[in-house]
Design an enzyme around this catalytic site. Structure first.
Site, PDB file in Angstrom:
ATOM      1  CB  ALA A 118     -52.558  20.317   1.694  1.00  0.00           C
ATOM      2  N   GLY A 143     -49.635  20.630   5.937  1.00  0.00           N
ATOM      3  CA  GLY A 143     -50.020  22.028   5.698  1.00  0.00           C
ATOM      4  C   GLY A 143     -50.639  22.672   6.929  1.00  0.00           C
ATOM      5  CD  GLU A 147     -45.910  22.977   5.077  1.00  0.00           C
ATOM      6  OE1 GLU A 147     -46.978  22.637   4.528  1.00  0.00           O
ATOM      7  OE2 GLU A 147     -44.800  22.873   4.525  1.00  0.00           O
ATOM      8  CD  GLU A 199     -46.039  17.576   4.725  1.00  0.00           C
ATOM      9  OE1 GLU A 199     -45.403  17.063   5.665  1.00  0.00           O
ATOM     10  OE2 GLU A 199     -46.474  18.746   4.749  1.00  0.00           O
TER      11      GLU A 199
HETATM   12  C1  HXC Z   1     -58.016  14.933   2.985  1.00  0.00           C
HETATM   13  C2  HXC Z   1     -58.278  14.013   5.081  1.00  0.00           C
HETATM   14  C3  HXC Z   1     -56.984  14.460   5.467  1.00  0.00           C
HETATM   15  C4  HXC Z   1     -56.219  15.202   4.511  1.00  0.00           C
HETATM   16  C5  HXC Z   1     -57.877  13.419   7.119  1.00  0.00           C
HETATM   17  N1  HXC Z   1     -58.783  13.378   6.131  1.00  0.00           N
HETATM   18  N2  HXC Z   1     -56.766  14.068   6.733  1.00  0.00           N
HETATM   19  N3  HXC Z   1     -58.772  14.247   3.851  1.00  0.00           N
HETATM   20  N4  HXC Z   1     -56.779  15.392   3.281  1.00  0.00           N
HETATM   21  N5  HXC Z   1     -55.025  15.700   4.791  1.00  0.00           N
HETATM   22  C6  HXC Z   1     -60.110  12.754   6.151  1.00  0.00           C
HETATM   23  C7  HXC Z   1     -60.028  11.239   6.021  1.00  0.00           C
HETATM   24  O1  HXC Z   1     -59.932  10.843   4.679  1.00  0.00           O
HETATM   25  C8  HXC Z   1     -61.344  10.853   6.636  1.00  0.00           C
HETATM   26  O2  HXC Z   1     -62.394  11.068   5.708  1.00  0.00           O
HETATM   27  C9  HXC Z   1     -61.532  11.871   7.754  1.00  0.00           C
HETATM   28  O3  HXC Z   1     -60.727  12.984   7.398  1.00  0.00           O
HETATM   29  C10 HXC Z   1     -61.085  11.348   9.106  1.00  0.00           C
HETATM   30  O4  HXC Z   1     -59.768  10.863   8.978  1.00  0.00           O
HETATM   31  P1  HXC Z   1     -59.302   9.396   9.450  1.00  0.00           P
HETATM   32  O5  HXC Z   1     -58.063   9.065   8.731  1.00  0.00           O
HETATM   33  O6  HXC Z   1     -60.442   8.438   9.311  1.00  0.00           O
HETATM   34  O7  HXC Z   1     -59.039   9.677  11.007  1.00  0.00           O
HETATM   35  P2  HXC Z   1     -57.979   8.960  11.956  1.00  0.00           P
HETATM   36  O8  HXC Z   1     -57.989   7.467  11.724  1.00  0.00           O
HETATM   37  O9  HXC Z   1     -58.292   9.475  13.312  1.00  0.00           O
HETATM   38  O10 HXC Z   1     -56.561   9.473  11.490  1.00  0.00           O
HETATM   39  C11 HXC Z   1     -56.247  10.856  11.610  1.00  0.00           C
HETATM   40  C12 HXC Z   1     -54.948  11.183  10.828  1.00  0.00           C
HETATM   41  C13 HXC Z   1     -55.125  10.703   9.379  1.00  0.00           C
HETATM   42  C14 HXC Z   1     -53.756  10.496  11.461  1.00  0.00           C
HETATM   43  C15 HXC Z   1     -54.773  12.689  10.906  1.00  0.00           C
HETATM   44  O11 HXC Z   1     -56.386  11.204   8.859  1.00  0.00           O
HETATM   45  C16 HXC Z   1     -54.032  11.148   8.460  1.00  0.00           C
HETATM   46  O12 HXC Z   1     -52.955  10.589   8.440  1.00  0.00           O
HETATM   47  N6  HXC Z   1     -54.334  12.180   7.648  1.00  0.00           N
HETATM   48  C17 HXC Z   1     -53.379  12.683   6.660  1.00  0.00           C
HETATM   49  C18 HXC Z   1     -52.276  13.472   7.306  1.00  0.00           C
HETATM   50  C19 HXC Z   1     -51.276  13.961   6.285  1.00  0.00           C
HETATM   51  O13 HXC Z   1     -50.619  13.162   5.578  1.00  0.00           O
HETATM   52  N7  HXC Z   1     -51.146  15.268   6.151  1.00  0.00           N
HETATM   53  C20 HXC Z   1     -50.277  15.883   5.156  1.00  0.00           C
HETATM   54  C21 HXC Z   1     -51.030  16.100   3.860  1.00  0.00           C
HETATM   55  S1  HXC Z   1     -49.978  16.709   2.587  1.00  0.00           S
HETATM   56  P3  HXC Z   1     -63.301   9.836   5.148  1.00  0.00           P
HETATM   57  O14 HXC Z   1     -64.263  10.507   4.220  1.00  0.00           O
HETATM   58  O15 HXC Z   1     -62.370   8.897   4.515  1.00  0.00           O
HETATM   59  O16 HXC Z   1     -63.930   9.280   6.387  1.00  0.00           O
HETATM   60  C22 HXC Z   1     -49.759  18.329   2.949  1.00  0.00           C
HETATM   61  C23 HXC Z   1     -48.872  19.071   2.010  1.00  0.00           C
HETATM   62  C24 HXC Z   1     -48.948  20.535   2.186  1.00  0.00           C
HETATM   63  O17 HXC Z   1     -50.264  18.828   3.901  1.00  0.00           O
HETATM   64  C25 HXC Z   1     -48.310  21.201   1.013  1.00  0.00           C
HETATM   65  C26 HXC Z   1     -48.596  22.661   0.913  1.00  0.00           C
HETATM   66  C27 HXC Z   1     -49.997  23.092   0.752  1.00  0.00           C
END
Ligand code: HXC
Length: 259
Positions: free
Chosen positions: A67, A110, A113, A133
């Site tokens: 998400a 998400g 999911e 998360e």
């Molecule tokens: C918003 C995101 C994002 C996310 C990546 N980006 N994941 N933006 N929400 N979930 C954005 C980054 O900010 C970045 O934008 C661009 O995408 C590229 O990501 P990087 O981090 O620079 O890439 P990389 O170094 O290759 O790392 C990839 C990654 C990392 C390991 C996937 O991005 C990451 O850890 N993302 C978050 C994963 C996560 O925690 N997911 C769960 C979210 S909570 P900019 O503009 O900064 O360059 C969730 C709850 C669901 O899902 C609940 C129900 C709906």
């Protein structure tokens, strides 16, 4: 169907449709608008008789990295309650036609999911599944703790949910999360092939069978068995059942009309 964050490509000749999540710069992070568009597209396709199976995909780098954290960052519980995003997820879950997730790259939070909300998952060798998360101070909220546990069992689900570790496509397949793992060049083709196979079968029997398998997820065994039996009887009200069985007896290919 024109949307901002998804692409929808029906292939009526093959009775399938492809939906591609399309926020590549954000690794297809699922913002609220994208999820609303997905709900709307699925509802539309679910109502089209020409479409019998749907594939949802992202791109090679990411199915979806979760998400949208930037959109959630400042929210409090009351904001979330009012936004009521899970109403959208519930509607997606109610899609009657089978949905296959074609997953490559990041399939996290998400995103994982959403893939698990689909009925089957075809993964590339480069896929990474995870519920990270916990690393940002929250926990899965769109079914991750429930569906992942049912899919892979308690031991691995606990490890993934409590540590946020990723697993590969191959590990995901061994654990029962994924149907098939293939080289990255062909993961979408494989998913489309599977969709076409299902699209040739009786849409009535497919719908009732999907509904019944899902019932195993959200009910006890007795209730599930009862539900299955009811849908089994209902199949015999269709012309497709007569056609399918006579074609078998007559040693010919069935021609299912969805009636
Ligand atoms: C918003 C995101 C994002 C996310 C990546 N980006 N994941 N933006 N929400 N979930 C954005 C980054 O900010 C970045 O934008 C661009 O995408 C590229 O990501 P990087 O981090 O620079 O890439 P990389 O170094 O290759 O790392 C990839 C990654 C990392 C390991 C996937 O991005 C990451 O850890 N993302 C978050 C994963 C996560 O925690 N997911 C769960 C979210 S909570 P900019 O503009 O900064 O360059 C969730 C709850 C669901 O899902 C609940 C129900 C709906």
């Amino acid at each position: 169907m024109e949307f901002q964050f998804i692409l929808v490509e029906p292939n009526y000749a093959a009775n399938i449709a492809l939906i591609s999540l399309n926020r590549p710069k954000e690794l297809n992070a699922l913002n609220l608008q994208l999820m609303l568009e997905l709900k709307q597209a699925l509802a539309e396709l679910d109502g089209q008789d020409e479409v019998r199976c749907i594939v949802i995909t992202g791109n090679e780098q990411a199915f979806a990295a979760g998400a949208d954290i930037k959109q959630m960052e400042s929210k409090n519980p009351i904001d979330l309650l009012k936004i009521d995003q899970f109403e959208t997820w519930d509607q997606i879950r109610k899609t009657k036609k089978p949905i296959i997730a074609a997953v490559s790259g990041f399939c996290l939070g998400g995103g994982c999911e959403l893939a698990m909300t689909c009925d089957m998952i075809i993964a590339s060798e480069t896929a990474k599944f995870g519920q990270p998360e916990i690393k940002i101070g929250i926990m899965p909220g769109a079914g991750g703790t429930q569906r992942l546990t049912r899919a892979v069992g308690k031991a691995l689900a606990m490890e993934m949910v409590l540590t946020g570790k990723f697993i590969s496509g191959e590990e995901a397949q061994k654990a029962g999360l994924v149907n098939k793992v293939v080289p990255v060049e062909v993961y979408l083709d494989e998913a489309v092939k599977l969709a076409k196979e299902i699209a040739q079968l009786s849409p009535i029997a497919v719908r009732l069978a999907k509904e019944s398998v899902l019932k195993a997820f959200d009910s006890g065994l007795q209730e599930g068995l009862f539900f299955e039996r009811k849908n089994f009887y209902m199949c015999f009200a269709s012309e497709d059942q007569k056609e399918g069985m006579s074609a078998f007896v007559e040693k010919r290919k069935p021609d299912f009309k969805g009636k």
